[in-house]
Design an enzyme around this catalytic site. Structure first.
Site, PDB file in Angstrom:
ATOM      1  N   THR A  35      15.245  26.526  34.136  1.00 42.09           N
ATOM      2  CA  THR A  35      13.884  26.758  33.632  1.00 42.09           C
ATOM      3  C   THR A  35      12.838  26.662  34.734  1.00 42.09           C
ATOM      4  OG1 THR A  35      14.654  25.665  31.617  1.00 42.09           O
ATOM      5  CG2 THR A  35      12.318  26.148  31.734  1.00 42.09           C
ATOM      6  N   GLY A  89      12.919  20.388  33.353  1.00 45.87           N
ATOM      7  CA  GLY A  89      13.646  20.799  32.167  1.00 45.87           C
ATOM      8  C   GLY A  89      14.388  19.618  31.559  1.00 45.87           C
ATOM      9  N   ALA A  90      15.220  19.888  30.551  1.00 42.57           N
ATOM     10  CA  ALA A  90      16.020  18.844  29.914  1.00 42.57           C
ATOM     11  C   ALA A  90      17.222  19.494  29.234  1.00 42.57           C
ATOM     12  CB  ALA A  90      15.189  18.065  28.900  1.00 42.57           C
ATOM     13  N   ASP A  91      18.254  18.704  29.036  1.00 43.38           N
ATOM     14  CA  ASP A  91      19.431  19.177  28.309  1.00 43.38           C
ATOM     15  C   ASP A  91      19.245  19.031  26.804  1.00 43.38           C
ATOM     16  OD1 ASP A  91      20.980  19.743  30.697  1.00 43.38           O
ATOM     17  OD2 ASP A  91      21.095  17.573  30.959  1.00 43.38           O
ATOM     18  N   GLU A 110      15.352  13.140  39.679  1.00 46.46           N
ATOM     19  CA  GLU A 110      14.455  13.626  38.618  1.00 46.46           C
ATOM     20  C   GLU A 110      13.708  12.468  37.960  1.00 46.46           C
ATOM     21  OE1 GLU A 110      16.886  17.638  37.206  1.00 46.46           O
ATOM     22  OE2 GLU A 110      17.241  15.731  36.194  1.00 46.46           O
ATOM     23  N   LYS A 128      17.393  23.164  22.855  1.00 51.20           N
ATOM     24  CA  LYS A 128      17.345  21.774  23.320  1.00 51.20           C
ATOM     25  C   LYS A 128      16.556  20.860  22.382  1.00 51.20           C
ATOM     26  CE  LYS A 128      19.286  23.636  26.904  1.00 51.20           C
ATOM     27  NZ  LYS A 128      18.716  23.560  28.247  1.00 51.20           N
TER      28      LYS A 128
END
Length: 236
Positions: A35, A89-91, A110, A128
């Site tokens: 992203t 971003g993130a999972d 991060e 997500k």
């Protein structure tokens, strides 16, 4: 489907840049993952003059290269221990803005850059967005460990209720994934994580654990790009 997902990522990234990298911002953390390319894309669209006064601090080799390759000013968290904004971003993100991060193996840096920022912004696509962590992200919580401790940490994770903690193996080389910090990664699936803060504390106390990919009470705003073309915003 892939083009829909990429467009969702782009919309979330653009909204975050437009709303949070404003004229008074001088120090910006740049996260890792697919992203983040759209964050840099939006920054470049604003022109050199708008970015000339900003120093960008990376969280990984990938984000460092994005900054350098696109002519943005590179800094380091050692130079700038307090940032204005970090975008990453993130999972997976739950309804309380807690997140799982580390699918790309960069969650130690991060987290350092996220916690250094006055405002931490997460951008993601609709896949997500979860009510509870572990609902959609099935690969487990990424845990960075000192290499010679990984066997012991795996045993202790089982004692905490993780059924099958797994040492993350590399795809293009023989052996385990090595982080930017020279450590190993364990992926630990705990099912639905109803108390992420409690689980984070328990895992961090294990000797050999460097960092855990649970980001609890860190994010201020999350932007989700949706299937219908809209962008959802969640605030703390």
């Amino acid at each position: 489907m892939s083009s829909l997902i990429e467009e969702a990522k782009r919309r979330a990234a653009y909204r975050a840049v437009d709303q949070h990298i404003t004229y008074h911002v001088r120090l910006v953390g740049i996260g890792s993952g697919s992203t983040i390319g759209y964050v840099v894309e939006r920054l470049l669209q604003r022109g050199k003059e708008a970015n000339a006064r900003i120093v960008f601090i990376p969280t990984s080799f990938q984000s460092r290269q994005l900054i350098v390759d696109n002519g943005l000013t590179l800094g380091d968290v050692d130079q700038y221990p307090e940032l204005d904004v970090t975008i990453d971003g993130a999972d997976e993100v739950d309804e309380n803005l807690n997140a799982i991060k580390g699918g790309g193996g960069c969650h130690l840096r991060e987290k350092v850059v996220a916690e250094a920022a006055k405002k931490f912004i997460i951008i993601a696509d609709y896949r997500k967005n979860a009510k509870t962590l572990g609902e959609k992200w099935k690969q487990g919580i990424p845990i960075e460990v000192v290499p010679f401790t990984y066997t012991r940490v795996i045993k202790e994770l089982k004692d905490l209720g993780c059924e099958n903690p797994t040492l993350r193996m590399a795809n293009a080389k023989a052996g385990p994934v090595i982080t930017d910090n020279g450590n190993f990664l364990i992926d630990a699936h705990f099912g639905l994580v109803n108390s992420p803060g409690e689980l984070l504390r328990k895992i961090k106390l294990l000797t050999g654990v460097v960092e855990v990919g649970l980001f609890v009470d860190v994010a201020d705003v999350v932007y989700f790009g949706n299937e219908d073309g809209s962008v959802s915003e969640k605030k703390r």
